[in-house]
Design an enzyme around this catalytic site. Structure first.
Site, PDB file in Angstrom:
ATOM      1  N   MET A  30       0.914  -1.112  -0.118  1.00 20.57           N
ATOM      2  CA  MET A  30      -0.087   0.082   0.040  1.00 20.57           C
ATOM      3  C   MET A  30       0.784   1.112  -0.097  1.00 20.57           C
ATOM      4  O   MET A  30       0.250   2.159   0.610  1.00 20.57           O
ATOM      5  CB  MET A  30      -0.928   0.083   1.097  1.00 20.57           C
ATOM      6  CG  MET A  30      -1.911  -1.134   1.100  1.00 20.57           C
ATOM      7  SD  MET A  30      -3.441  -1.130   2.022  1.00 20.57           S
ATOM      8  CE  MET A  30      -2.808  -0.712   3.675  1.00 20.57           C
ATOM      9  N   LEU A  33       6.808   3.074   1.178  1.00 20.83           N
ATOM     10  CA  LEU A  33       7.677   1.936   1.419  1.00 20.83           C
ATOM     11  C   LEU A  33       8.811   2.045   2.328  1.00 20.83           C
ATOM     12  O   LEU A  33       9.300   3.208   2.546  1.00 20.83           O
ATOM     13  CB  LEU A  33       8.191   1.671   0.037  1.00 20.83           C
ATOM     14  CG  LEU A  33       7.175   1.498  -1.209  1.00 20.83           C
ATOM     15  CD1 LEU A  33       7.974   1.219  -2.442  1.00 20.83           C
ATOM     16  CD2 LEU A  33       6.231   0.298  -0.579  1.00 20.83           C
ATOM     17  N   HIS A  37       9.414  -3.437   3.385  1.00 15.11           N
ATOM     18  CA  HIS A  37       9.131  -3.842   1.745  1.00 15.11           C
ATOM     19  C   HIS A  37      10.134  -3.951   1.030  1.00 15.11           C
ATOM     20  O   HIS A  37      10.260  -5.107   0.161  1.00 15.11           O
ATOM     21  CB  HIS A  37       8.307  -2.593   1.253  1.00 15.11           C
ATOM     22  CG  HIS A  37       7.108  -2.094   2.031  1.00 15.11           C
ATOM     23  ND1 HIS A  37       6.928  -0.886   2.545  1.00 15.11           N
ATOM     24  CD2 HIS A  37       5.881  -2.766   2.161  1.00 15.11           C
ATOM     25  CE1 HIS A  37       5.767  -0.997   3.055  1.00 15.11           C
ATOM     26  NE2 HIS A  37       5.151  -1.907   2.692  1.00 15.11           N
ATOM     27  N   GLY A 147       5.067 -10.021   4.447  1.00 15.32           N
ATOM     28  CA  GLY A 147       5.932  -9.795   5.736  1.00 15.32           C
ATOM     29  C   GLY A 147       5.437 -10.647   6.825  1.00 15.32           C
ATOM     30  O   GLY A 147       4.055 -10.625   6.934  1.00 15.32           O
ATOM     31  N   GLN A 153      -2.612 -11.777   8.521  1.00 18.27           N
ATOM     32  CA  GLN A 153      -2.874 -11.618   7.040  1.00 18.27           C
ATOM     33  C   GLN A 153      -2.249 -12.806   6.325  1.00 18.27           C
ATOM     34  O   GLN A 153      -2.960 -13.337   5.517  1.00 18.27           O
ATOM     35  CB  GLN A 153      -2.028 -10.266   6.778  1.00 18.27           C
ATOM     36  CG  GLN A 153      -2.290 -10.340   5.386  1.00 18.27           C
ATOM     37  CD  GLN A 153      -1.911  -8.723   4.791  1.00 18.27           C
ATOM     38  OE1 GLN A 153      -2.720  -7.937   5.056  1.00 18.27           O
ATOM     39  NE2 GLN A 153      -0.437  -8.369   4.383  1.00 18.27           N
ATOM     40  N   SER A 185       6.959  -0.126  10.002  1.00 12.22           N
ATOM     41  CA  SER A 185       5.826  -0.136   9.425  1.00 12.22           C
ATOM     42  C   SER A 185       5.715   1.156   8.649  1.00 12.22           C
ATOM     43  O   SER A 185       5.930   2.263   9.248  1.00 12.22           O
ATOM     44  CB  SER A 185       4.543  -0.430  10.749  1.00 12.22           C
ATOM     45  OG  SER A 185       3.526  -0.033  10.227  1.00 12.22           O
TER      46      SER A 185
HETATM   47  O1  PAF Z   1      -0.088  -6.040   3.811  1.00 13.03           O
HETATM   48  C1  PAF Z   1      -0.507  -4.789   3.217  1.00 13.03           C
HETATM   49  O2  PAF Z   1       0.112  -3.989   2.864  1.00 13.03           O
HETATM   50  C2  PAF Z   1      -2.000  -4.960   2.520  1.00 13.03           C
HETATM   51  O3  PAF Z   1      -2.777  -5.599   3.318  1.00 13.03           O
HETATM   52  C3  PAF Z   1      -1.926  -5.660   1.174  1.00 13.03           C
HETATM   53  C4  PAF Z   1      -1.655  -7.156   1.211  1.00 13.03           C
HETATM   54  C5  PAF Z   1      -0.952  -5.022   0.194  1.00 13.03           C
HETATM   55  C6  PAF Z   1      -3.416  -5.747   0.617  1.00 13.03           C
HETATM   56  O4  PAF Z   1      -3.834  -4.380   0.272  1.00 13.03           O
END
Ligand code: PAF
Length: 282
Positions: A30, A33, A37, A147, A153, A185
């Protein structure tokens, strides 16, 4: 690096990659970065021929519209970082490219989302499930990188891949931390200087709980003690601190060194909600 703004423009590139037997690694993000990431991207570049990163702040996974509005957006800096990492393609869709219509389909992940993030952020994993499915269908990667910081998730997406038979290998990359232990984060950017000073306590108490558990203290005692520790910092409002099975997310009442376990927490620092976790038995 090639920027793709419309999903139709990716189709031909995908076809060429497949025709020449190239593997495609995909890192959905999202934006905003950070090194965490970049570690996912590096893992993709190490094992895949082509690396695609998406940047899309997905509205359907925010259960709080203020949080969505305040989510950091740093597209120009992000593109610069991706160029430095020699990413092959970045997909930066508009809302309409992803949501031609608002989905009427919804996901229920059952017991997997009845606890922790699922319980505190109703609808969040439905939004994640929808957008990740769409992105998987658009990019059609061989591998996708996530991650470990977002442990629940990861468990949800693993089930999504199994239940919908996506032919994609999931790779989970360990949490990248600042030197003081704070998990990286995008939300850290929004901490005030004094909140940032308190934030490393999250990892400090995870580590303390782990060593006490491994030294033989009961989970009941450890949990109570850590909840009290957190109360001593007036800036931190702890939401949960739970010992769970990292695949089913069932909370444990007692620690068992023969069972896989992780401790997960969520806490507010002012208005910023942070999550973190630490594997105890892998
Ligand atoms: O982990 C994230 O940044 C988000 O939940 C993702 C996997 C890009 C989905 O929008």
């Amino acid at each position: 690096m090639i920027q793709i703004k419309h999903r139709d423009d990716w189709h031909e590139k995908w076809l060429n990659a497949i025709k020449s037997n190239k593997t495609i690694g995909f890192v959905p993000t999202m934006g905003a970065l950070h090194e965490g990431h970049l570690e996912l991207i590096r893992a993709s570049k190490l094992t895949c021929d082509i690396t695609v990163v998406s940047i899309f702040v997905n509205p359907t996974q925010f259960n709080n519209s203020e949080d969505f509005g305040n989510y950091p957006k740093t597209l120009n800096e992000d593109l610069e970082k991706l160029k430095q990492e020699k990413v092959d393609y970045v997909y930066t869709p508009s809302n309409d490219d992803i949501y031609t219509e608002l989905p009427i389909l919804s996901f229920s992940f059952g017991r997997l989302e009845s606890t922790l993030e699922g319980a505190f952020r109703p609808g969040h994993f439905n939004g994640v499930g929808i957008v990740v499915s769409k992105l998987f269908n658009i990019i059609r990667p061989s591998k996708s990188f996530f991650g470990q910081k977002d442990l629940q998730q990861v468990a949800i997406i693993r089930r999504l891949v199994t239940d919908l038979s996506f032919d994609i290998e999931l790779i989970v990359v360990p949490t990248k931390r600042e030197t003081d232990g704070l998990a990286m984060s995008s939300r850290n950017l929004r901490l005030s200087p004094i909140e940032r000073e308190s934030a490393p306590l999250l990892f400090k108490y995870l580590t303390k709980a782990k060593s006490e558990l491994l030294a033989g203290k009961s989970w009941f005692q450890v949990q109570q003690e850590i909840v009290e520790d957190f109360k001593e910092d007036s800036l931190i409002d702890l939401e949960y601190f739970e010992l769970i099975h990292p695949e089913t997310f069932t909370p444990y009442q007692e620690f068992d060194s023969n069972e896989k376990s992780s401790i997960c927490l969520a806490a507010y620092l002012g208005k910023i909600r942070l999550i973190d976790n630490l594997p105890i038995i892998s």
